[in-house]
Each structure stands twice: as structure tokens, then as C-alpha cells.
Write a protein that holds these residues in place. Sequence first.
Motif, PDB file in Angstrom:
ATOM      1  N   ARG A   1      -2.639   0.001  -6.628  1.00  0.00           N
ATOM      2  CA  ARG A   1      -2.990  -0.725  -5.412  1.00  0.00           C
ATOM      3  C   ARG A   1      -4.494  -0.925  -5.206  1.00  0.00           C
ATOM      4  NH1 ARG A   1       0.951  -0.318  -0.450  1.00  0.00           N
ATOM      5  NH2 ARG A   1       2.856   0.439  -1.411  1.00  0.00           N
TER       6      ARG A   1
ATOM      7  N   LEU B   1       1.655  -7.656   0.516  1.00  0.00           N
ATOM      8  CA  LEU B   1       0.551  -7.452  -0.428  1.00  0.00           C
ATOM      9  C   LEU B   1       0.653  -6.077  -1.066  1.00  0.00           C
ATOM     10  CD1 LEU B   1      -0.510  -9.622   1.683  1.00  0.00           C
ATOM     11  CD2 LEU B   1      -2.748  -9.044   0.833  1.00  0.00           C
TER      12      LEU B   1
ATOM     13  N   CYS C   1      -5.329  -2.531  -1.762  1.00  0.00           N
ATOM     14  CA  CYS C   1      -5.105  -1.640  -0.622  1.00  0.00           C
ATOM     15  C   CYS C   1      -6.213  -0.599  -0.507  1.00  0.00           C
ATOM     16  CB  CYS C   1      -3.791  -0.898  -0.774  1.00  0.00           C
ATOM     17  SG  CYS C   1      -2.362  -1.959  -0.832  1.00  0.00           S
TER      18      CYS C   1
HETATM   19  S1  SF4 Z   1      -3.486  -1.319   2.603  1.00  0.00           S
HETATM   20 FE1  SF4 Z   1      -3.473  -3.417   3.374  1.00  0.00          FE
HETATM   21  S2  SF4 Z   1      -2.646  -4.660   1.691  1.00  0.00           S
HETATM   22 FE2  SF4 Z   1      -2.179  -2.532   1.245  1.00  0.00          FE
HETATM   23  S3  SF4 Z   1      -0.161  -2.226   2.037  1.00  0.00           S
HETATM   24 FE3  SF4 Z   1      -1.580  -1.566   3.640  1.00  0.00          FE
HETATM   25  S4  SF4 Z   1      -1.912  -3.356   4.932  1.00  0.00           S
HETATM   26 FE4  SF4 Z   1      -0.975  -4.054   3.009  1.00  0.00          FE
END
Ligand code: SF4
Lengths: 435, 205
Positions: free
Chosen positions: A220, A141, A223
Motif C-alpha cells: 500500500r 484505493l 496509503c
Molecule cells: S489510507 Fe487512504 S487510500 Fe489507503 S485505504 Fe485508507 S483512505 Fe484509502
Amino acid sequence: MVRILVIGLVLVVSSNATAELIPTPDFTSHAIPTTEVPPGDGAGWEYVDVAALAIALGLASYFALVTRSRKHLFALSFASLVWFGFVRQGCVCSIGATQNVSLALFDPAYVIPITVVVFFLLPLLFTLFFGRTFCAAVCPLGAIQEFVSIKNVQIPRWVDHSLGLLAWIYLGAAVIFSATGTAFLICRYDPFVGFFRLGGNANMMIAGGVLLLIGVFIGRPYCRFLCPYGAVLSVFSRFSRFHVRIPPTQCITCGLCSEACPYGAIEAPVAPALPSEASRGRSRLGWILLASPLIVAVFAATGSMMRVPLSQMDLDVQLAQQLRMETLGLATTTTDASDAFRNARRDERVLFESVLVKQQQFGRLGLLLGAWIGVVISVKLVSLAIRRPHADYRADTKNCVSCGRCFWYCPVGDAPAGKNVANEQPEPSQLVQIT
Amino acid sequence: MRGTRVAGAIALGTLGGLLAGSHGDAEETRWQIDPDKCIGCSHCSTYCVLDESAVKCVQCFDMCGYCDICTGYLDTNYDDVNTAAENQLCPTAAVVREFVEDKAGQRFYQYTIDEDACIGCGKCVKGCALMNGSLYLQVMHDRCVNCNECAIEKACPTQAYTRVPAEKPYLVKAQAQSLYESKLADEALAQDDPVAKLMRMVTMR
Ligand code: SF4
Ligand code: SF4
Ligand code: SF4
């Protein structure tokens, strides 16, 4: 009483009668075939996935901290996106595993496969030592958003901080809904899994598309503002043993890294407070500390009032409500679920009792969720009120996903990894120290 | 700082130990439909995250009556007992009807599922439930991607979805299971016998 017994007997007899089959004929020259089903592929792939996860985490940490190579990290995230995303199509992932863990902790009837436990724990462990290298190049993701993050628009700090709270709230909600076995919210509202599977729930595909579009400008978004696992990782990363550092040696405060970071994860230098500022800061902190129990209490109270709407997510609760409405003549149509329930002659009492238990559970959990939101907000306020002076640009270890853009842009010459500066705040001369 | 880190590591270890302890000998799991609970409501064909559902119909030949007037094959208001599309219950003509034998004035037909055509709508399952109930739905494990939360599981009105061990990812009706078991027992079948092969893929209750 007698009548009930008689009815009971009739029911037993009639259900036995339906159980008798029209016999399969004795054919003279035709063999009865056997049903065929496509074989499953066993559990092998899960173990391959665990191995892939461990290797990818190791490589990501090595690339981020030792070779300090953005190129390598980029290549690795591509590989992770292909493997964990498109080949393995997204299940199980560490983010979703959070829910399996919470279900396993609350519901003794659910046995959690060991690979899911590993998927949950391993990235946390790595983060505790090396920072969020999982996010850098392992999480599919994260990777899909990393690739679309092209144009970097800085958003105001306060927006970043406020939206960042969402992830914590989402985490709380995901935990209570999975603990009660009601829903796996993180999976249901996973915006990117549809892309990995090249098809799926249209609404989530649209949501994913919108997120990616936003992600072109604001790095992101999932995230930073939504990922519940990222929220947990951020705490672990805050205390990590090692963490990527921007200038290999002495920061020349040019600020290039700060412009390069699409995730708002670089802290500009903070000057030590002037005496007047310091006293103002202290009194502000005092007020926040005084107010925080109140904040928690208010949210907890609100949460406990959410008992009914929260429990309505549950299938059994929905069914019980429908049955009630039908008996009271308030529902004009029956549903598949209520038909099935009546046809199976299940006991309404048992259902209603279990629903009552569930609603009480949701009352308690709603209170906890509310309190949790209050705590999250208070902690955020406190941390914003504390001033941590430092002389150079540095990665905010909580939010930094170790993507490597900053040291790619940093004009200071290269050298290996350093300690997590947030932990020790070393003198400038110590900054070159390795490990 | 270091203390926090150690505390974090200990917490992770404890959690891991706890989960591994409660995990016991649990295996990897797959989703499967308990055919005794399924009512063929048609959600299976529409709620799966895959465009073409992972759920398909299977025929348990040992439970089938080989009826001429098959309630799983014929639409309730059929004009005639033949293979014309308008007489068929299945919207994709995935139930294939073949004449087998004429016995004591009774004509017997075998019904087989064309798996490629089946969309898992459960119409035939519902129809067949009026008679022997030999047609039933299963999650096909060459198609299912084993979502952590199965979208159909959450939509299923009878909560027929359960997790079964990945090594034996299928279920059969309880009645079929006893039929198969007796078959296996009294014929001392070879390893590659189809019944033995099937039962190796089926989680026994
Ligand atoms: S914040 Fe969540 S979605 Fe983003 S890279 Fe890290 S684990 Fe993956
Ligand atoms: S959703 Fe449940 S009841 Fe409906 S067809 Fe599928 S398994 Fe059967
Ligand atoms: S687990 Fe996913 S792919 Fe499999 S049947 Fe359920 S929704 Fe379809």
C-alpha cells in the motif's frame, strides 16, 4: 472621460447588434424540432452511495473486530472495489471529499452537497470507534493495493517514517489549494481513478501502474506515504475506542504477525529503558523540544516565500500574468484565455485586484503550510524520541489498516475483539477482556 | 485517551453541523457549460478524462437561421456549398445537413448533430458564433462521470464550467431561454411537449 464614455456607448451598441439573430424561417410544412439532451440520472445514486458506505463501514468493522475474519474482509474489499471503484468510477470518495470540505469552510459561495459531508465524516467517526476499518475493506484505493500486495519486503523504519510525512504535507497542500479554489490536487493526482474508469490521463495511469508495481513488494504505498485522508484517519485511529488486536489471548512473541504485515504496522516488543538509556532519551527529547520552534519557524519562513510559485497554480493569476506580458509586449502569442478575456471585454482592473487578493492569501497560506510542515516534522521527532515499553507484538493503531493478515497468521487460538491497547496498556491478564 | 476521543467526536459533530448549516438546501450537483461563456476552444474534446469526451454539441433549432451558407457547417475555404467532406468544418462530419424548403428563392437547410459522431471539439460552435450561435456545447449526462474536479473545468479558458443541480443538469443560452419561455407561456403546452420536456432538464438562470 468623454471619450471613454463614447467608446463605451459604441461597445454597447455593437454588442446589441450581434445579438440580433437571423430569424428562424416560417416553414410551410416543416415543424421546428426541439433540442434533445440525454436525461441525467438525478441525485439518486449519491444516496445509494451513502447507504453503501454506511453498510460497508459497519460490515468492515464487524469483520475486523468481531468475526476477525480475513476472508470476509477480503470479500468485502473486493465488493467495495467493484462498487465504489469500477461501478461508481471513483467520485466522490472520502479522500477527495476532504477538499470539498475545506473549500466549503473557506469559500462561502461554495455549497457542499450533504452526501459529500457524509462521505467525509462517516469514516472518521467509524475510525474513532473501530480503527481504520474504512481502509481495511471500504476504500477502493486501499482495496486495489491490498490485492496486489503479494510479496512483503520490509523497508527500514526510518524510510517508512520519513516517507510517511509526505502524506501530511500533501494534506496541507491539498487543503490550501482547495481552500483558494485553485485546484483539487487529490483528485488531479489520484493514481487509481484511471483504472476504475478504464482510461484517463496517461501520466496518472503510468503513476498508478508504478505504484501498483511497487505495491507488490512494499504494501500500500499510496496509503502509507501519500494518502492525505489516511493521515487524518491515523490520528483518529490512534484514539479509537476499539481496535483490531493480534493475539486473541496471550501473545507468545513468536513474531509471525510482524512478518505477515506488509504495511510495517506492527510494533515489536519494547523493553523498559535502562537508567542510562532513559537519561539519554530524556536529554534527546529535551533537545528536540527546544529545536522544534526553530524548525517550525524555518519552514514557515520558507513557506511564506513560496507565495509566487504557489499562486501561479491559480488560473486567474496565470491569466493576469499573461495579460500583463501581452501589454508589455513580452509575450509573442496570445492564449485562448487572454483572447477570451479581451473578447468578452472584461475589466482588467477587477481581475488584477482579485489576483492581488489571491496572492496575499497565498502568502498567508504558504506561511501556514510551511509552519504545518514544521509541526509535522517536530511531532514526528518527538514521538520517535518517546519510548513506550510493551511486552508483546501489537498493531500500531495509527498505521494499521485492519486488513486482518496478522491475526490470520497468529498461532494463538481465536477469541473476539479487544480494546485499543495503545490507549490503556493493560496488564497481560486484562488482555482477554472483551470490549 | 477517552477525553481525546470525546473531543474528536465533538469536533466531528461541530464540523458536520457547520457544513450542514452552510449547506442550506444545496442539492447534488453536476458539471455544465455555460454556453454564453464558451468560445468553442476545443479543450472540451481533449481534456475530458474520458477517452471520448462527455461534451457534445447540441443544436438549438429555435435560434437557427437555417442558412444555406452555414458558418457552422462549411469550412472557411470551402470550394462549393455541398456535403463533400473537404467542405465541412466538422472533422467527423457530425453536423448533418438536410434540405428543408425553397422559399422566396431562398434555400433553407436544417442542421442536426449526430451525437454519436460528435467529439465536442467546438469547431462548429466557433463557426456558428459568427452568425446566430445556435450550436453550443453541453456536458452530456449519460456520459459524464461527474469528477470531483472536472479536468476540462480547470483547462477552460473562459471558466465556462459551473456546477448545476443534478435534477436539472443542462443550461441553454440566455437568448434561447427567453425564446423557450415565451413558447411555453403562449402555447399552454402539454406535459409531454418537447419544449416542456427540455425545459424540465434545464437549470433556469
Ligand atoms: S489510507 Fe487512504 S487510500 Fe489507503 S485505504 Fe485508507 S483512505 Fe484509502
Ligand atoms: S473548454 Fe470552455 S471555452 Fe473551450 S470548448 Fe469547452 S466550455 Fe467552451
Ligand atoms: S466531469 Fe469528468 S467526465 Fe465530466 S466532463 Fe468533466 S472531465 Fe469529463
